[in-house]
Design a protein around this motif. Structure first.
Motif, PDB file in Angstrom:
ATOM      1  N   MET A 292       0.826  -1.199   0.000  1.00  0.00           N
ATOM      2  CA  MET A 292       0.000   0.000   0.000  1.00  0.00           C
ATOM      3  C   MET A 292       0.865   1.256   0.000  1.00  0.00           C
ATOM      4  O   MET A 292       0.554   2.246  -0.695  1.00  0.00           O
ATOM      5  N   GLN A 293       1.962   1.238   0.769  1.00  0.00           N
ATOM      6  CA  GLN A 293       2.867   2.392   0.789  1.00  0.00           C
ATOM      7  C   GLN A 293       3.482   2.630  -0.592  1.00  0.00           C
ATOM      8  O   GLN A 293       3.587   3.764  -1.053  1.00  0.00           O
ATOM      9  N   ILE A 294       3.860   1.533  -1.255  1.00  0.00           N
ATOM     10  CA  ILE A 294       4.424   1.648  -2.609  1.00  0.00           C
ATOM     11  C   ILE A 294       3.391   2.223  -3.569  1.00  0.00           C
ATOM     12  O   ILE A 294       3.688   3.093  -4.388  1.00  0.00           O
ATOM     13  N   GLN A 295       2.138   1.745  -3.454  1.00  0.00           N
ATOM     14  CA  GLN A 295       1.070   2.225  -4.333  1.00  0.00           C
ATOM     15  C   GLN A 295       0.797   3.714  -4.109  1.00  0.00           C
ATOM     16  O   GLN A 295       0.562   4.460  -5.059  1.00  0.00           O
ATOM     17  N   PHE A 296       0.831   4.148  -2.842  1.00  0.00           N
ATOM     18  CA  PHE A 296       0.626   5.562  -2.550  1.00  0.00           C
ATOM     19  C   PHE A 296       1.756   6.411  -3.133  1.00  0.00           C
ATOM     20  O   PHE A 296       1.524   7.507  -3.635  1.00  0.00           O
ATOM     21  N   GLU A 297       2.983   5.890  -3.064  1.00  0.00           N
ATOM     22  CA  GLU A 297       4.116   6.617  -3.644  1.00  0.00           C
ATOM     23  C   GLU A 297       3.979   6.713  -5.163  1.00  0.00           C
ATOM     24  O   GLU A 297       4.257   7.762  -5.763  1.00  0.00           O
ATOM     25  N   LEU A 298       3.545   5.611  -5.811  1.00  0.00           N
ATOM     26  CA  LEU A 298       3.320   5.627  -7.256  1.00  0.00           C
ATOM     27  C   LEU A 298       2.193   6.600  -7.617  1.00  0.00           C
ATOM     28  O   LEU A 298       2.272   7.335  -8.602  1.00  0.00           O
ATOM     29  N   LEU A 299       1.137   6.604  -6.791  1.00  0.00           N
ATOM     30  CA  LEU A 299       0.015   7.516  -7.009  1.00  0.00           C
ATOM     31  C   LEU A 299       0.480   8.967  -6.933  1.00  0.00           C
ATOM     32  O   LEU A 299       0.105   9.798  -7.767  1.00  0.00           O
ATOM     33  N   ASN A 300       1.310   9.280  -5.954  1.00  0.00           N
ATOM     34  CA  ASN A 300       1.829  10.635  -5.814  1.00  0.00           C
ATOM     35  C   ASN A 300       2.721  11.013  -6.991  1.00  0.00           C
ATOM     36  O   ASN A 300       2.716  12.163  -7.436  1.00  0.00           O
ATOM     37  N   SER A 301       3.464  10.022  -7.501  1.00  0.00           N
ATOM     38  CA  SER A 301       4.301  10.283  -8.672  1.00  0.00           C
ATOM     39  C   SER A 301       3.440  10.595  -9.893  1.00  0.00           C
ATOM     40  O   SER A 301       3.741  11.518 -10.663  1.00  0.00           O
ATOM     41  N   LYS A 302       2.347   9.851 -10.055  1.00  0.00           N
ATOM     42  CA  LYS A 302       1.427  10.110 -11.175  1.00  0.00           C
ATOM     43  C   LYS A 302       0.746  11.467 -11.015  1.00  0.00           C
ATOM     44  O   LYS A 302       0.509  12.171 -12.000  1.00  0.00           O
ATOM     45  N   MET A 303       0.446  11.831  -9.768  1.00  0.00           N
ATOM     46  CA  MET A 303      -0.172  13.134  -9.527  1.00  0.00           C
ATOM     47  C   MET A 303       0.795  14.261  -9.861  1.00  0.00           C
ATOM     48  O   MET A 303       0.389  15.334 -10.315  1.00  0.00           O
ATOM     49  N   ASP A 304       2.110  14.032  -9.621  1.00  0.00           N
ATOM     50  CA  ASP A 304       3.117  15.029 -10.009  1.00  0.00           C
ATOM     51  C   ASP A 304       3.038  15.298 -11.509  1.00  0.00           C
ATOM     52  O   ASP A 304       3.055  16.446 -11.958  1.00  0.00           O
ATOM     53  N   GLU A 305       2.948  14.214 -12.303  1.00  0.00           N
ATOM     54  CA  GLU A 305       2.873  14.343 -13.755  1.00  0.00           C
ATOM     55  C   GLU A 305       1.567  15.030 -14.166  1.00  0.00           C
ATOM     56  O   GLU A 305       1.558  15.900 -15.049  1.00  0.00           O
ATOM     57  N   ALA A 306       0.453  14.626 -13.529  1.00  0.00           N
ATOM     58  CA  ALA A 306      -0.854  15.217 -13.857  1.00  0.00           C
ATOM     59  C   ALA A 306      -0.868  16.709 -13.546  1.00  0.00           C
ATOM     60  O   ALA A 306      -1.393  17.512 -14.325  1.00  0.00           O
TER      61      ALA A 306
END
Length: 323
Positions: free
Chosen positions: A66-80
């Motif tokens: 879950m922590q990894i998924q949240f980090e990936l989500l935040n990375s995608k939000m950076d791009e968005a």
């Protein structure tokens, strides 16, 4: 069957049977059980602190995932956010500027959510900070997307109006260059052909043979196609909307009638010499909000820069008009 144990009695010089008392046996049993219990408790304590059960291992792996998924989500939000910021910048600096609309303030695009704590349900956990931060970013992104979506809807309407506006403005020369004998007279002070008095000429005269085609310079509706206006002879007036009206005078004959809709480039009539005219030509005028303006500023639609400069030079000569 338990073994029987003996001991040697030196007084009687014989072996005697060892008889264990029940109290002693009970003591030994108690000590054994106590030691076993202490050992078991110690083992459970150590295992609980230093070793994970299969269930705990599964939960730990799930939490790490879950922590990894949240980090990936935040990375995608950076791009968005980067892409959205670029769209917002273009929206303010290009689209809204081009269509003469006020830019949307930065604080309006990125303002947060006031009032009740929307993230209280995420408090009290080990990763509460990460979860709350991610949810805040998602909510802000959603709001910015909604604002941008509404802005683009507005731009689409403005673009449609702008396209209509650009199509209606009288933006081409009413007589083709290849059909012209010459550009006889421009907008400004000219000598009247009949009185020889210097007076203001409110249009442009295009000399061409009788019967030369005349074209609508922009989309609009024919408001007049008659000879009822003094001096103009047979003439046409087209209402283009947005305060623009074009006038075509001294016609030989019409190709349109009153209230007819026309498009830019439609054939509307033919060059003549009706009314107050010295020779076959088209007298062309442009009105904006009821005021006559120089038509030469509206030929960007079908003239090259060189052709426009040549026309500008000819129109600036103070000569004698043909009407």
């Amino acid at each position: 069957m338990s073994k029987v144990k003996y001991y040697y009695d030196s007084e009687t010089l014989s072996y005697r049977k060892i008889v264990r008392k029940k109290r002693t046996t009970a003591k030994y049993v108690f000590v054994f059980l106590l030691a076993a219990a202490l050992f078991g408790s110690g083992f459970v304590f150590i295992a609980g602190h230093y070793f994970e059960s299969p269930k705990e291992k599964a939960l730990t792996r799930e939490l790490e995932n879950m922590q990894i998924q949240f980090e990936l989500l935040n990375s995608k939000m950076d791009e968005a956010e980067m892409v959205l910021s670029n769209v917002e910048e273009r929206d303010n600096a290009i689209y809204r500027h081009y269509f003469e609309a006020n830019p949307i303030p930065e604080e309006q695009r990125k303002q947060g959510f006031g009032g009740v704590n929307r993230y209280k349900k995420f408090e009290g956990y080990d990763n509460s900070k990460l979860i709350i931060s991610s949810n805040k970013r998602i909510d802000e992104l959603q709001k910015r997307i909604v604002v941008q979506s509404k802005s683009l809807d507005e731009i689409a309407v403005l673009a449609e109006d702008k396209e209509k506006f650009l199509a209606t403005i009288p933006a081409i020369q009413p007589v083709k260059n290849e059909d012209l004998t010459r550009m006889a007279s421009g907008y400004g002070y000219r000598k009247d052909p009949f009185t020889k008095v210097r007076k203001f000429h409110y249009g442009m005269d295009f000399t061409a043979p009788r019967g030369t085609p005349i074209y609508a310079t922009g989309d609009g509706v024919v408001k007049r196609a008659d000879a009822g206006s003094s001096g103009y002879g047979r003439h046409i007036r087209i209402d283009h909307g947005y305060g623009y009206v074009s006038l075509y005078a001294h016609l030989y004959k019409y190709n349109v009638k009153k209230n007819q809709k026309v498009k830019r480039g439609d054939l509307i009539g033919f060059v003549g010499s009706s009314g107050r005219s010295e020779a076959p030509h088209l007298h062309y005028e442009v009105f904006k909000d009821g005021q006559r303006i120089n038509p030469i500023n509206f030929y960007y639609g079908n003239l090259s820069p060189k052709e426009f400069n040549d026309l500008l030079l000819k129109a600036s000569v103070e000569n004698q008009s043909l009407d």
